[in-house]
Structures are given as structure tokens and as C-alpha cells.
Motif scaffolding. Structure first.
Motif, PDB file in Angstrom:
ATOM      1  N   ALA A 177      61.211  36.046  66.421  1.00 37.35           N
ATOM      2  CA  ALA A 177      59.974  35.916  65.652  1.00 37.35           C
ATOM      3  C   ALA A 177      60.096  34.748  64.686  1.00 37.35           C
ATOM      4  CB  ALA A 177      59.662  37.193  64.896  1.00 37.35           C
ATOM      5  N   VAL A 182      55.194  36.373  61.955  1.00 36.49           N
ATOM      6  CA  VAL A 182      55.167  37.401  60.915  1.00 36.49           C
ATOM      7  C   VAL A 182      53.855  37.337  60.137  1.00 36.49           C
ATOM      8  CG1 VAL A 182      56.345  38.352  58.906  1.00 36.49           C
ATOM      9  CG2 VAL A 182      57.689  37.309  60.746  1.00 36.49           C
ATOM     10  N   ILE A 257      59.095  43.916  64.045  1.00 36.37           N
ATOM     11  CA  ILE A 257      59.661  42.645  63.589  1.00 36.37           C
ATOM     12  C   ILE A 257      60.655  42.953  62.480  1.00 36.37           C
ATOM     13  CG2 ILE A 257      59.218  40.418  62.509  1.00 36.37           C
ATOM     14  CD1 ILE A 257      56.467  40.402  63.787  1.00 36.37           C
ATOM     15  N   TYR A 259      63.638  41.906  59.711  1.00 32.75           N
ATOM     16  CA  TYR A 259      64.116  40.776  58.916  1.00 32.75           C
ATOM     17  C   TYR A 259      65.132  41.236  57.873  1.00 32.75           C
ATOM     18  CZ  TYR A 259      61.402  41.797  54.633  1.00 32.75           C
ATOM     19  OH  TYR A 259      60.914  42.366  53.485  1.00 32.75           O
ATOM     20  N   TYR A 285      63.281  38.244  63.066  1.00 32.46           N
ATOM     21  CA  TYR A 285      62.725  37.095  62.355  1.00 32.46           C
ATOM     22  C   TYR A 285      63.890  36.213  61.937  1.00 32.46           C
ATOM     23  CZ  TYR A 285      60.442  34.445  58.559  1.00 32.46           C
ATOM     24  OH  TYR A 285      59.984  33.443  57.726  1.00 32.46           O
ATOM     25  N   SER A 288      63.962  34.774  58.328  1.00 31.21           N
ATOM     26  CA  SER A 288      63.998  35.908  57.412  1.00 31.21           C
ATOM     27  C   SER A 288      63.629  35.528  55.972  1.00 31.21           C
ATOM     28  CB  SER A 288      65.353  36.611  57.494  1.00 31.21           C
ATOM     29  OG  SER A 288      65.390  37.507  58.598  1.00 31.21           O
ATOM     30  N   TRP A 292      61.062  32.681  54.404  1.00 27.53           N
ATOM     31  CA  TRP A 292      59.784  33.224  53.923  1.00 27.53           C
ATOM     32  C   TRP A 292      59.503  32.781  52.490  1.00 27.53           C
ATOM     33  CZ3 TRP A 292      56.010  35.705  56.580  1.00 27.53           C
ATOM     34  CH2 TRP A 292      55.025  36.357  55.859  1.00 27.53           C
TER      35      TRP A 292
END
Length: 303
Positions: A177, A182, A257, A259, A285, A288, A292
């Protein structure tokens, strides 16, 4: 009569010894993919028969001080995309090919991966190799601690390695991902975003180095990755794992998903959900929490 009771007691003690010996793998056959993990006894047998190639993902010094016989060393700290602005991203196809060739590995090898206990680096290497199409990969249940507890031999000398021509034919992104994936899933009722960091990281009370902000992805549910393991670092039984995740709404009918800080702990939970429980749609993800927050995407805090 006394002799019969003595035989019953001996049989009971033998059964108890076997259960203790195989530890967390006692119910391995219950998993969706029982061959996804291997016990130390099974690995010992495989080694004697020359049936597997073993990868030790610990740091080089730990490897040099003693490793499972025949294991080659893939230092997970260097198995990253060095061109990425983020510190833990999946390495490129070319880098993976170069690494596996230098370790003398072939496309059809059955690989057994292990590290420290409790360990997520082995699962991270599984996730990377799986993404690049390697099909026969097992994790050692209990990692190096289980091998040592069984009193099996370790060695300090590295095996002789002959370079190979390992070739990656494609990339499987079914368990991958991106940040965009996300973002697009934030309000999707068919997607569960699963945070597997510590509870303090999840609530925003703790910020690890590398991330710009504390907190979590909005709407994420929390199940720390270590909850999938027992006190010895073995995977819990199928039923225990099923109950753990389903109690938090992490169910196989959803896309999950996962993370963490940088995709390592998340890879471990991805392995548990996909390989042990058989969930069909599980994605790690990769960037992560580090990515983000670097992208200044929405953050949620509190309990």
C-alpha cells in the motif's frame, strides 16, 4: 497393576515433553498455510537433508558470534531503498537481485528466514521477497531463541557461497500500500486501517525518531504486533489469533491496510493475517508513519 500405572505415567510425561519441545507450533496444522512457518525440529531435519537455504537477518556481528549452521547473512538494516528520502522503504528490484545473487540464492530455493526474538525483521524480508515473486519462504517459529533453547549447534564460520544469477520477473503489489492508497481508504467502510505500533505511539503519547508528528492515521484501529506472539516469541494458535483480530473488527471480508513506523512491524502482522489466518486482502503500508507525517497528512491523537 502397578506396572500398568507406571507405563501410563511414562507415556504422559513423554507427551508433555513433546508438547513443550514443539512449543507454539503444536497447532501449526490449524493455520491457513501450515507451511508458512517451521519449527526448530523441522528445520534441523531439513538442514540434515539439504532441503532449504537459511537466511539470518540479524546484524553482522550477531551473525558472526554464532548462527544456525549453513545460514547466510542478510543484514536487514542494509536491505532498504537507499535512494528514498524515507529510511525504511522497500529496496529496488535491482538491489534485491544483486543481494540474493551475492548470497548464492536461486529462484526455486526454499528459504527459511530467522532473526532475533521477538522479531519483525524476518517478516519484513519475507514481505520484500514475496513482493518480488519468491514463492517458497518460511519463517522460523521462535527465531534464534527457539534454536538455542533446543540446544542445537550454532556455528561461527560463514558457508562457502557461489554467486548465482537470481532473476526477478515482476513485482506483486497485492500486499503493498502507498500513501495514496491509504488516503483513498480513509472513509471506506470496506477497509480497516490497522496500527500495530505500541499503544503510546497510537495515542500520540510517544513519538519515535524519524516521524514529524505524534498520533495515528484517522480511524485506525490498534492491535500491537507483539500480541500475535506468546511469551516465548512463538506465533499464537490459529484460534487465538482469529479471536484477537476479529474482536477489533479486523475481519477477512475487509481489505486490511497495516502500518507502523516504517513497515517492519506491519510486515509481521501482514504475515500473520495473510499467511497464518488466510486473509485474502492484506497490505503493508511501506512508508508507514514516517512517510505519512512527512507528507503532512491528517493525524488523530488521544485514546
Amino acid at each position: 497393576m502397578a506396572m500398568w500405572l507406571k507405563k501410563v505415567k511414562l507415556f504422559a510425561l513423554l507427551c508433555l515433553f513433546i508438547l513443550i519441545r514443539i512449543g507454539g507450533t503444536a497447532f501449526a496444522s490449524d493455520y491457513a498455510n501450515p507451511d508458512a512457518i517451521v519449527s526448530v525440529d523441522e528445520l534441523h531435519s531439513h538442514i540434515e537433508k539439504g532441503e532449504v537455504k537459511i537466511i539470518d537477518v540479524r546484524g553482522g556481528m550477531k551473525y558472526k558470534l554464532g548462527h544456525i549452521p549453513g545460514a547466510v547473512n542478510l543484514d536487514f538494516g542494509n536491505f532498504i531503498d537507499k535512494s528514498s528520502p524515507y529510511p525504511y522503504m522497500c529496496p529496488s528490484k535491482e538491489q534485491v537481485e544483486e543481494t540474493l545473487r551475492a548470497l548464492g540464492l536461486k529462484n526455486n530455493d526454499t528459504l527459511v528466514i530467522y532473526g532475533d526474538t521477538p522479531n519483525n525483521a524476518a517478516a519484513r524480508v519475507w514481505w520484500i521477497l514475496d513482493r518480488y515473486g519468491h514463492k517458497n519462504i518460511k519463517l522460523l517459529n521462535g527465531d534464534i531463541a527457539a534454536w538455542e533453547s533446543a540446544n542445537f549447534n550454532k556455528e561461527m564460520l560463514s558457508p562457502k557461497i557461489e554467486a548465482t544469477t537470481y532473476i526477478i520477473n515482476g513485482v506483486d503489489n497485492s500486499k503493498y500500500a502507498s500513501a495514496e492508497d491509504v488516503k483513498a481508504s480513509l472513509d471506506d467502510p470496506n477497509v480497516v486501517i490497522l496500527d500495530v505500533r505500541s499503544y503510546e505511539e497510537y495515542t500520540g503519547e510517544k513519538l519515535l525518531k524519524g516521524a514529524k508528528k505524534a498520533g495515528r492515521i484517522p480511524g485506525a484501529v490498534w492491535v500491537e504486533w507483539t500480541q500475535a506472539l506468546d511469551e516465548k516469541g512463538h506465533f499464537k494458535s490459529f484460534n487465538a489469533l482469529k479471536e484477537l483480530y476479529e474482536s477489533k473488527g479486523v475481519t477477512p471480508d475487509k481489505t486490511i491496510i497495516v502500518y507502523c513506523q516504517g513497515g517492519y512491524r506491519a510486515a509481521h502482522t501482514t504475515f500473520v493475517l495473510h499467511r497464518l489466518l488466510g486473509y485474502p486482502n492484506v497490505k503493508n503500508y511501506d512508508g508507514s508513519w514516517v512517510e505519512w507525517t512527512a507528507l503532512d497528512l491528517p493525524v488523530e491523537t488521544g485514546k
